[in-house]
Design a protein around this motif. Structure first.
Motif, PDB file in Angstrom:
ATOM      1  N   ARG A  48      17.259   8.208  22.862  1.00 39.16           N
ATOM      2  CA  ARG A  48      15.807   8.033  22.794  1.00 39.16           C
ATOM      3  C   ARG A  48      15.428   6.820  21.942  1.00 39.16           C
ATOM      4  N   TRP A  49      15.830   5.640  22.427  1.00 36.38           N
ATOM      5  CA  TRP A  49      15.534   4.406  21.691  1.00 36.38           C
ATOM      6  C   TRP A  49      14.036   4.123  21.630  1.00 36.38           C
ATOM      7  N   ASP A  50      13.286   4.689  22.552  1.00 39.52           N
ATOM      8  CA  ASP A  50      11.841   4.506  22.481  1.00 39.52           C
ATOM      9  C   ASP A  50      11.264   5.193  21.251  1.00 39.52           C
ATOM     10  N   ILE A  51      11.792   6.370  20.906  1.00 38.82           N
ATOM     11  CA  ILE A  51      11.349   7.073  19.699  1.00 38.82           C
ATOM     12  C   ILE A  51      11.803   6.318  18.450  1.00 38.82           C
ATOM     13  N   VAL A  52      13.010   5.760  18.502  1.00 36.87           N
ATOM     14  CA  VAL A  52      13.487   4.952  17.369  1.00 36.87           C
ATOM     15  C   VAL A  52      12.537   3.780  17.118  1.00 36.87           C
ATOM     16  N   GLY A  53      12.160   3.075  18.179  1.00 36.92           N
ATOM     17  CA  GLY A  53      11.245   1.945  18.026  1.00 36.92           C
ATOM     18  C   GLY A  53       9.868   2.358  17.550  1.00 36.92           C
ATOM     19  N   THR A  54       9.463   3.567  17.910  1.00 41.14           N
ATOM     20  CA  THR A  54       8.135   4.038  17.497  1.00 41.14           C
ATOM     21  C   THR A  54       8.082   4.347  16.007  1.00 41.14           C
ATOM     22  N   TYR A  55       9.143   4.936  15.469  1.00 39.28           N
ATOM     23  CA  TYR A  55       9.113   5.441  14.092  1.00 39.28           C
ATOM     24  C   TYR A  55       9.842   4.557  13.089  1.00 39.28           C
ATOM     25  N   ILE A  56      10.466   3.476  13.536  1.00 40.06           N
ATOM     26  CA  ILE A  56      11.262   2.680  12.591  1.00 40.06           C
ATOM     27  C   ILE A  56      10.389   1.991  11.546  1.00 40.06           C
ATOM     28  N   LEU A  57       9.131   1.717  11.880  1.00 43.25           N
ATOM     29  CA  LEU A  57       8.190   1.119  10.934  1.00 43.25           C
ATOM     30  C   LEU A  57       7.034   2.066  10.629  1.00 43.25           C
ATOM     31  N   ASP A  58       7.273   3.352  10.800  1.00 42.66           N
ATOM     32  CA  ASP A  58       6.245   4.336  10.491  1.00 42.66           C
ATOM     33  C   ASP A  58       5.897   4.276   9.004  1.00 42.66           C
ATOM     34  N   VAL A  59       4.647   4.571   8.685  1.00 45.21           N
ATOM     35  CA  VAL A  59       4.182   4.469   7.295  1.00 45.21           C
ATOM     36  C   VAL A  59       5.001   5.373   6.389  1.00 45.21           C
ATOM     37  N   LYS A  60       5.243   6.611   6.812  1.00 44.95           N
ATOM     38  CA  LYS A  60       6.016   7.542   6.005  1.00 44.95           C
ATOM     39  C   LYS A  60       7.448   7.058   5.786  1.00 44.95           C
ATOM     40  N   VAL A  61       8.023   6.451   6.823  1.00 47.01           N
ATOM     41  CA  VAL A  61       9.395   5.945   6.707  1.00 47.01           C
ATOM     42  C   VAL A  61       9.452   4.776   5.730  1.00 47.01           C
ATOM     43  N   VAL A  62       8.537   3.833   5.853  1.00 46.22           N
ATOM     44  CA  VAL A  62       8.522   2.674   4.959  1.00 46.22           C
ATOM     45  C   VAL A  62       8.255   3.110   3.519  1.00 46.22           C
ATOM     46  N   GLN A  63       7.345   4.052   3.335  1.00 49.26           N
ATOM     47  CA  GLN A  63       7.115   4.578   1.991  1.00 49.26           C
ATOM     48  C   GLN A  63       8.364   5.274   1.460  1.00 49.26           C
ATOM     49  N   GLY A  64       9.083   5.973   2.337  1.00 52.07           N
ATOM     50  CA  GLY A  64      10.333   6.612   1.923  1.00 52.07           C
ATOM     51  C   GLY A  64      11.367   5.594   1.467  1.00 52.07           C
ATOM     52  N   VAL A  65      11.428   4.442   2.143  1.00 49.34           N
ATOM     53  CA  VAL A  65      12.334   3.376   1.714  1.00 49.34           C
ATOM     54  C   VAL A  65      11.948   2.898   0.318  1.00 49.34           C
ATOM     55  N   GLY A  66      10.652   2.735   0.085  1.00 53.56           N
ATOM     56  CA  GLY A  66      10.195   2.294  -1.232  1.00 53.56           C
ATOM     57  C   GLY A  66      10.555   3.286  -2.329  1.00 53.56           C
ATOM     58  N   TRP A  67      10.327   4.578  -2.086  1.00 54.56           N
ATOM     59  CA  TRP A  67      10.684   5.582  -3.083  1.00 54.56           C
ATOM     60  C   TRP A  67      12.190   5.649  -3.299  1.00 54.56           C
ATOM     61  N   THR A  68      12.965   5.467  -2.235  1.00 57.37           N
ATOM     62  CA  THR A  68      14.425   5.463  -2.369  1.00 57.37           C
ATOM     63  C   THR A  68      14.888   4.301  -3.235  1.00 57.37           C
ATOM     64  N   LEU A  69      14.296   3.124  -3.030  1.00 59.97           N
ATOM     65  CA  LEU A  69      14.644   1.967  -3.864  1.00 59.97           C
ATOM     66  C   LEU A  69      14.252   2.201  -5.318  1.00 59.97           C
ATOM     67  N   LEU A  70      13.071   2.802  -5.528  1.00 64.43           N
ATOM     68  CA  LEU A  70      12.645   3.089  -6.897  1.00 64.43           C
ATOM     69  C   LEU A  70      13.609   4.051  -7.580  1.00 64.43           C
ATOM     70  N   LEU A  71      14.008   5.100  -6.878  1.00 62.58           N
ATOM     71  CA  LEU A  71      14.982   6.037  -7.432  1.00 62.58           C
ATOM     72  C   LEU A  71      16.300   5.339  -7.767  1.00 62.58           C
ATOM     73  N   THR A  72      16.753   4.472  -6.864  1.00 61.76           N
ATOM     74  CA  THR A  72      18.032   3.779  -7.074  1.00 61.76           C
ATOM     75  C   THR A  72      17.973   2.878  -8.289  1.00 61.76           C
ATOM     76  N   VAL A  73      16.937   2.049  -8.377  1.00 62.40           N
ATOM     77  CA  VAL A  73      16.834   1.088  -9.479  1.00 62.40           C
ATOM     78  C   VAL A  73      16.659   1.808 -10.812  1.00 62.40           C
ATOM     79  N   ALA A  74      15.731   2.774 -10.877  1.00 67.98           N
ATOM     80  CA  ALA A  74      15.476   3.470 -12.135  1.00 67.98           C
ATOM     81  C   ALA A  74      16.709   4.246 -12.595  1.00 67.98           C
ATOM     82  N   SER A  75      17.389   4.905 -11.675  1.00 68.10           N
ATOM     83  CA  SER A  75      18.576   5.679 -12.045  1.00 68.10           C
ATOM     84  C   SER A  75      19.707   4.773 -12.518  1.00 68.10           C
TER      85      SER A  75
END
Length: 319
Positions: A48-75
Motif C-alpha cells: 500500500r504505497w499510496d498510504i505510505v505517500g499519504t502519511y509520510i508527511l502527516d502532521v502527527k508523524v512529523v511532530q513525532g520525529v521532532g519529539w524523538t529527536l528531542l528525546l535523543t538529544v536531551a538523553s
C-alpha cells in the motif's frame, strides 16, 4: 656486439591476472536476489504505497520525529555529562568515588531499559511528595511531586541514566588510552588536574571515544521507541502506531516509521564520520608526509635513487 647486448637483456615474465570466478558467481546471486526483492516490493499491492505517500508527511508523524529527536538529544546530553563524571570518578584515587562509579554502572547496565522507564513513570507513586525535615521527627517542608511534562522528563531520565552507564565505560577506555607520561609531564609543569584533564587527556581520548559514542547515539534514537513504558505518547513509534490502529493498516505505517528512522540515522552517520575525521587528524590518515623540495635537493641524487629503489623494489628496501 649487438647480439651480445640482446642476449644480456633481462627477460620479463608475462604475468597472468588471477581469476576469481567465485566473486562473479556470488555477485550474480546477490544481484538476482536484490532484483527479486525489488520486484516484490513494487508489485505487491499489500505494501500500500499510496498510504505510505499519504502519511509520510502527516502532521502527527512529523511532530513525532521532532519529539524523538528531542528525546535523543536531551538523553544523550544527560548521559554524556554523567558518563564523564563517572569515568573521572572511576580513575580517582578515592575508593569511595571508585566504588560509587562501579555500583552505578553495575546497576544501570544490569537492569533492562524498559524496566527503568516503567520505574521512572511510577516514581510519583513511590514518592508522592518531597519532604524535608528531621529524620524520624517533624517535617519542616513538603512539596507534592507531579509531572507537568506528561512523561517527557521521566523518559529523558530513564534513557539518560541507563545510557550513562554504557558511556562511562567507553569514556574510561578512552581516558586509559592516553599515555600516563603525558599527565606526569603536565604535572611537572605545574598544571592542575582539571586543566590536565580538559586540555591534554580528553582531546586525545576523543579519538577513541567518538566512534562508539556515535553508535550509542544512533542506538538511543531507536531506543526512544520504548518510551511508551513511561508512558510518553508523542514519539514517532507511538504516532505511527496510533495512525495504523485508526486505519487498520499497520504495514504502511511501519514503512513510514522505518523511513524516518533511516533518514535520521543516515544524517547522524554523516556527522559521526566528520567527527571521527576531525579527532583522528594526524593519526588515522595514511597519507605520506610532504617532502620539502629544498631539503630533497640538498640531499643530492643519492636520496632520489634511494627513494626510487624503495618505490620500485620494496622487498629489496625491506632487506
Amino acid at each position: 656486439m649487438e647480439h651480445h647486448q640482446h642476449r644480456d637483456e633481462p627477460v620479463l615474465n608475462k604475468s597472468v591476472p588471477v581469476r576469481h570466478p567465485g566473486r562473479w558467481v556470488s555477485a550474480v546471486i546477490i544481484l538476482l536476489l536484490v532484483a527479486a526483492f525489488l520486484q516484490s516490493l513494487f508489485t505487491n499491492p499489500n505494501f500500500r504505497w499510496d498510504i505510505v505517500g499519504t502519511y509520510i508527511l502527516d502532521v502527527k508523524v512529523v511532530q513525532g520525529v521532532g519529539w524523538t529527536l528531542l528525546l535523543t538529544v536531551a538523553s544523550m546530553v544527560l548521559a554524556i555529562v554523567l558518563a564523564i563524571l563517572l569515568a573521572v570518578m572511576r580513575q580517582s584515587d578515592n575508593p569511595v568515588f571508585r566504588w560509587t562509579s562501579w555500583v552505578w554502572v553495575w546497576f544501570f547496565r544490569g537492569t533492562p531499559v524498559y524496566t527503568q522507564l516503567v520505574f521512572w513513570g511510577l516514581v510519583t507513586v513511590l514518592y508522592p511528595a518531597f519532604t524535608l525535615g528531621i529524620p524520624f521527627g517533624p517535617e519542616l517542608f513538603s512539596y507534592a511531586l507531579s509531572d507537568p511534562s506528561k512523561g517527557l522528563i521521566p523518559a529523558i531520565l530513564g534513557l539518560g541514566l541507563n545510557e550513562s552507564a554504557y558511556l562511562a565505560e567507553i569514556f574510561r577506555a578512552g581516558l586509559k588510552s592516553v599515555d600516563k607520561g603525558q599527565q606526569e609531564a603536565a604535572e611537572a609543569l605545574g598544571m592542575s588536574k582539571g586543566k590536565i584533564m580538559w586540555r591534554i587527556i580528553l582531546p586525545q581520548a576523543m579519538r577513541i571515544i567518538v566512534p562508539p559514542t556515535g553508535n550509542e547515539t544512533i542506538g538511543m534514537l531507536k531506543t526512544t521507541s520504548l518510551v511508551l513504558a513511561v508512558p510518553f505518547t508523542l514519539d514517532l513509534t507511538f504516532a505511527t502506531n496510533a495512525l495504523a490502529n485508526r486505519i487498520y493498516l499497520p504495514i504502511p505505517l511501519l514503512i513510514v516509521a522505518a523511513f524516518w528512522y533511516l533518514l535520521v540515522t543516515s544524517i547522524l552517520m554523516v556527522g559521526q564520520h566528520y567527527l571521527e575525521a576531525y579527532y583522528g587528524k594526524g593519526v588515522d590518515n595514511a597519507a605520506p608526509a610532504a617532502v620539502n623540495p629544498a631539503a630533497a635537493k640538498a640531499a643530492g641524487p643519492g636520496a632520489d635513487a634511494q627513494r626510487s629503489m624503495k618505490t620500485d623494489f620494496p622487498e629489496e628496501s625491506a632487506r
